[in-house]
Design a protein around this motif. Structure first.
Motif, mmCIF file in Angstrom:
data_model
loop_
_atom_site.group_PDB
_atom_site.id
_atom_site.type_symbol
_atom_site.label_atom_id
_atom_site.label_comp_id
_atom_site.label_asym_id
_atom_site.label_seq_id
_atom_site.Cartn_x
_atom_site.Cartn_y
_atom_site.Cartn_z
ATOM 1 N N PHE A 244 6.629 24.085 -11.582
ATOM 2 C CA PHE A 244 7.057 25.419 -11.176
ATOM 3 C C PHE A 244 5.883 26.082 -10.468
ATOM 4 C CE2 PHE A 244 6.919 30.033 -12.467
ATOM 5 C CZ PHE A 244 7.720 30.463 -11.414
ATOM 6 N N ALA A 245 6.059 26.386 -9.187
ATOM 7 C CA ALA A 245 5.021 27.076 -8.415
ATOM 8 C C ALA A 245 5.421 28.537 -8.251
ATOM 9 C CB ALA A 245 4.845 26.418 -7.045
ATOM 10 N N ALA A 246 4.451 29.430 -8.399
ATOM 11 C CA ALA A 246 4.745 30.860 -8.344
ATOM 12 C C ALA A 246 5.152 31.327 -6.955
ATOM 13 C CB ALA A 246 3.548 31.662 -8.836
ATOM 14 N N THR A 247 4.829 30.543 -5.917
ATOM 15 C CA THR A 247 5.261 30.882 -4.563
ATOM 16 C C THR A 247 5.728 29.625 -3.837
ATOM 17 O OG1 THR A 247 3.104 30.543 -3.503
ATOM 18 C CG2 THR A 247 3.539 32.733 -4.418
ATOM 19 N N ASP A 248 6.549 29.811 -2.833
ATOM 20 C CA ASP A 248 7.026 28.683 -2.027
ATOM 21 C C ASP A 248 5.881 27.967 -1.332
ATOM 22 O OD1 ASP A 248 9.612 29.321 -2.718
ATOM 23 O OD2 ASP A 248 10.118 30.274 -0.812
ATOM 24 N N GLU A 249 4.922 28.726 -0.827
ATOM 25 C CA GLU A 249 3.794 28.087 -0.121
ATOM 26 C C GLU A 249 3.066 27.100 -1.025
ATOM 27 O OE1 GLU A 249 0.818 29.604 2.381
ATOM 28 O OE2 GLU A 249 2.043 31.223 3.195
ATOM 29 N N MET A 250 2.811 27.519 -2.269
ATOM 30 C CA MET A 250 2.132 26.615 -3.193
ATOM 31 C C MET A 250 3.026 25.434 -3.549
ATOM 32 S SD MET A 250 -0.259 29.004 -5.669
ATOM 33 C CE MET A 250 1.068 29.851 -6.513
ATOM 34 N N SER A 270 10.176 16.927 -10.030
ATOM 35 C CA SER A 270 10.989 18.024 -9.512
ATOM 36 C C SER A 270 10.084 19.207 -9.224
ATOM 37 C CB SER A 270 12.071 18.420 -10.517
ATOM 38 O OG SER A 270 13.097 17.453 -10.567
ATOM 39 N N VAL A 271 10.436 19.986 -8.196
ATOM 40 C CA VAL A 271 9.612 21.145 -7.815
ATOM 41 C C VAL A 271 10.522 22.343 -7.563
ATOM 42 C CG1 VAL A 271 7.955 22.089 -6.156
ATOM 43 C CG2 VAL A 271 7.876 19.644 -6.740
ATOM 44 N N ILE A 272 10.145 23.483 -8.127
ATOM 45 C CA ILE A 272 10.890 24.730 -7.913
ATOM 46 C C ILE A 272 9.883 25.855 -7.754
ATOM 47 C CG2 ILE A 272 11.088 25.392 -10.360
ATOM 48 C CD1 ILE A 272 14.006 26.238 -9.750
ATOM 49 N N SER A 273 10.299 26.941 -7.111
ATOM 50 C CA SER A 273 9.356 28.049 -6.896
ATOM 51 C C SER A 273 10.118 29.363 -6.767
ATOM 52 C CB SER A 273 8.523 27.779 -5.639
ATOM 53 O OG SER A 273 9.358 27.567 -4.526
ATOM 54 N N VAL A 274 9.399 30.391 -6.320
ATOM 55 C CA VAL A 274 9.977 31.723 -6.125
ATOM 56 C C VAL A 274 9.622 32.218 -4.729
ATOM 57 C CG1 VAL A 274 9.998 34.138 -6.900
ATOM 58 C CG2 VAL A 274 9.811 32.296 -8.577
#
Length: 336
Positions: A244-250, A270-274
């Motif tokens: 889980f990344a706090a931002t899409d860029e990360m 798996s990768v998800i973000s905000v």
């Protein structure tokens, strides 16, 4: 030489007061006189002095906008919402980039106030006691945009950052993931970085998953910190199954690190973000993310500011806009 209101008055054969009434759209001018003044303005190429008009009316119809990072597409989309509403209400925008530096933010705020802006929008970033002090000494309305102060002193428009993070991590949990790492933003930013970190921890706790400190890396919201954080996770003996990344860029940085290591998203991680920036639907695989309505945040913040500047009634000075989970291709169920 500069053409003045005196020159226009002499050319049109009217008083300077009449020219002023025409320029300021005063209805108490005869149509024939108004036509003569406009013709004189066109012949002479006269441009009204906005500064002088502002001094006379005590209004500059100008709004200052402090943006933390002009290269970040999130703030560009918010700024677009601000400008569209500003244009609708005939306000001009002065946009100032502060490079995510508190000292520069304070300096820019004071500079804009010295320029007699009618209102100020402070976009993104942590709101410290120094910011609050600068805002409270201002004689014009202030609205926080995509952030808020800890005590709710200043009017604001934002999303529920903790709730957005909770929903993102809960999506991973529903897909069977229990070893979930986080690439966090700075924890010194209570409105955004710390709030999203707390949402991550709350989602784990709600699912009965033990929080592991070694599964959290602190980034700076940008692509490069996502790359570096993922390299760290790839080096762990017991690797997470999801990020889980706090931002899409990360998150995009993490995806590229995974791919550079010869692994696949979402087969291996798996990768998800905000956020839901434009790049989220351009990267491969398409990035699953929790979308914040960036354009609407800017538009609603500017509308709130116009109400405050016009001293209109405001029902809610602290607006929280809804977020939405966008399921794409970067998240899959854990292989059994």
């Amino acid at each position: 030489m500069t053409v003045t209101i005196y020159d226009v008055a002499r050319e049109a054969g009217v008083s300077m007061a009449t020219v002023s009434r025409v320029v300021n759209n005063n209805p108490n001018v005869k149509p024939q006189t108004r036509k003569k003044v406009y013709e004189a303005i066109e012949r002479l190429g006269y441009r009204p002095n906005a500064v002088a008009r502002g001094l006379a009316s005590k209004k500059t119809t100008t709004v200052g906008v402090v943006i933390p990072d002009i290269s970040n597409s999130i703030f560009a989309e918010i700024a677009r919402g601000i400008e569209d509403i500003a244009n609708m209400y005939h306000y001009n925008i002065i946009l100032c980039n502060a490079d995510k530096k508190k000292d520069k933010e304070i300096r820019v705020i004071n500079t804009l106030l010295e320029k007699q802006v009618d209102g100020l929008l402070f976009m993104g970033g942590a709101v410290t006691d120094e910011h609050i002090q600068a805002f409270q000494t201002a004689a014009v309305p202030i609205v926080l945009c995509a952030t808020k102060d800890e005590h709710g002193v200043i009017p604001s428009v934002d999303i529920d950052h903790e709730g957005a993070a909770f929903d993102a991590v809960s999506t991973l949990i529903r897909h069977g993931h229990r070893e979930i790492a986080m690439i966090s933003g700075t924890l010194q930013d209570p409105a955004n970085g710390y709030a999203r970190f707390q949402g991550y921890k709350r989602a784990l706790e709600s699912a009965g998953i033990t929080y592991q400190e070694d599964l959290v890396r602190i980034g700076n919201y940008r692509y490069e910190s996502g790359v570096e954080a993922m390299k760290y996770f790839l080096g762990l003996r017991h690797k997470p199954t999801a990020i889980f990344a706090a931002t899409d860029e990360m998150a995009i940085g993490a995806i590229h690190s995974i791919q550079d290591a010869g692994l696949k998203v979402p087969d291996d991680f798996s990768v998800i973000s905000v956020d839901n920036i434009r790049m989220a639907s351009m990267v491969r695989p398409l990035l699953t993310t929790v979308a914040q309505p960036m354009y609407d945040i800017g538009a609603v913040a500017m509308r709130l500011l116009t109400k405050l500047m016009k001293k209109e009634n405001v029902d809610n000075a602290h607006v929280i806009l809804p977020h939405e989970t966008i399921l794409r291709l970067s998240v899959s169920h854990v292989n059994s």
